[in-house]
Design an enzyme around this catalytic site. Structure first.
Site, PDB file in Angstrom:
ATOM      1  N   GLU A  49      34.291  29.975  30.393  1.00 59.38           N
ATOM      2  CA  GLU A  49      35.516  30.783  30.404  1.00 59.38           C
ATOM      3  C   GLU A  49      35.486  31.867  29.329  1.00 59.38           C
ATOM      4  OE1 GLU A  49      37.677  31.035  32.637  1.00 59.38           O
ATOM      5  OE2 GLU A  49      37.059  29.327  33.835  1.00 59.38           O
ATOM      6  N   TYR A 132      45.389  32.028  28.473  1.00 57.49           N
ATOM      7  CA  TYR A 132      44.520  31.966  29.648  1.00 57.49           C
ATOM      8  C   TYR A 132      43.484  30.847  29.482  1.00 57.49           C
ATOM      9  CZ  TYR A 132      40.679  32.455  32.730  1.00 57.49           C
ATOM     10  OH  TYR A 132      39.693  32.120  33.616  1.00 57.49           O
ATOM     11  N   ASP A 150      44.710  35.517  34.624  1.00 55.15           N
ATOM     12  CA  ASP A 150      43.751  36.543  34.209  1.00 55.15           C
ATOM     13  C   ASP A 150      43.957  37.717  35.168  1.00 55.15           C
ATOM     14  OD1 ASP A 150      42.484  35.877  36.577  1.00 55.15           O
ATOM     15  OD2 ASP A 150      40.514  35.635  35.692  1.00 55.15           O
TER      16      ASP A 150
END
Ligand code: ADE
Length: 325
Positions: A49, A132, A150
């Protein structure tokens, strides 16, 4: 601008359940086989991520695999010299992410006995982890039914449940609320992956392929545009290609070459390439990063070096500039 009442959209059970089943079926048949979708290891998910935040999937893939080969466990990452982590980050850009990732790993080790926190609030408390990333780790590693935003997810939620961007973009809090209500119970992992995949492959920013989108029948943007176009063309069943209003930041983007961010990257690259870790003198570093570097640039360079040192990306003891040990 009047936004559609969310209760009429997401609480319409028959419609949302069709949206769920249609998208999940599409994902099953069309999703890319990506290594971070085959794991629930929170450390691996976190690495993916962080890498994916500002870098394309194709560029991340080889880097992700190489990074985990070099630092297979969170302990390996926490205990590594920071310079090695920054070296492993070469080619990904935004080097601060590497330092923050290692800080997060060290915090998990030191404050959570090496056991990854599971809930969003505790994940958010880790250094460098924003809303996020905390949501993505809670969902993709711990399979929690959470929503997070996102750019891809934001765009898909806006179009699917609110309408075309040119008719008004819903605020972040509202989009998040819609996204939360849209998560099917017990299926947060696959739902969020599918929304992301749809945004990456079909519902793209500048040229969405509505004609092959599995959700166009359920989509507010598609249906709003179709109605408008039918009125415009007096019944003709065509949907004009969507043109996206460009964001202000995009229109006024400053040139990258020659910017401070450009030179920050060059400094870290020069130190990565310096043999051993003896470091470079300020002047030698200056000559390696800037054509026609001369003494009049030394104050500018010192400012950049001090800022990078403050961010933990380099060290400077007054003589040599180095990657951190
Ligand atoms: N970008 C961020 N997370 C992602 C994921 N899980 N799959 C594909 N692209 C992503």
């Amino acid at each position: 601008m009047i936004l559609p009442e969310i209760t009429t959209v997401v609480n319409d059970f028959s419609s949302i359940s069709i949206t769920h089943s249609t998208l999940l079926l599409w994902f099953e048949e069309n999703s890319r086989d990506l290594p971070w979708r085959r794991t629930r290891n929170p450390y691996h998910i976190l690495v993916s991520e962080i890498m994916l935040q500002q870098t394309q999937v194709d560029r991340v893939l080889p880097k992700y695999l190489a990074f985990l080969e070099q630092f297979p466990t969170i302990e390996d990452l926490a205990k590594a010299p920071t310079g090695d982590v920054i070296r492993a980050w070469a080619g990904l850009g935004y080097n601060r992410r590497a330092v923050n990732l290692q800080r997060a790993a060290r915090t998990v080790l030191e404050e959570h006995s090496g056991v990854f926190p599971r809930d969003v609030a505790a994940l958010r408390a880790l250094p460098g982890i924003g809303p996020y990333t905390a949501g993505a780790v809670a969902c993709f590693a711990f399979e929690q039914d959470v929503a997070f935003m996102d750019t891809n997810i934001r765009r898909v939620i806006q179009r699917l449940f609110v309408g075309p961007e040119e008719q008004g973009i819903a605020g972040e809090a509202r989009l998040l609320q819609i996204a939360e209500r849209a998560v099917p119970v017990g299926q947060g992992w696959v739902w969020n992956q599918a929304i992301m995949e749809l945004g990456a492959l079909i519902c793209t920013a500048s040229s969405p392929s509505c004609w092959r989108c599995p959700l166009h029948r359920e989509c507010r943007a598609y249906n709003t545009r179709r109605v408008t176009d039918e009125q415009m063309f007096d019944g003709e069943l065509t949907v004009k290609p969507q043109t996206r209003p460009r964001r202000v930041a995009e229109r006024r983007e400053a040139p990258f070459t020659g910017s401070n961010r450009f030179y920050r990257g060059r400094i870290v690259d020069a130190l990565r390439n310096a043999t051993a870790n003896d470091g470079l003198s300020l002047d030698e570093l200056g000559r390696r990063i800037k054509d026609e570097y001369d003494q009049s640039d030394s104050e500018w360079l010192l400012t950049l070096v001090n800022a990078l040192a403050k961010d933990g990306l380099i060290t400077f003891d007054g003589l040599a500039v180095r990657l951190p040990a």
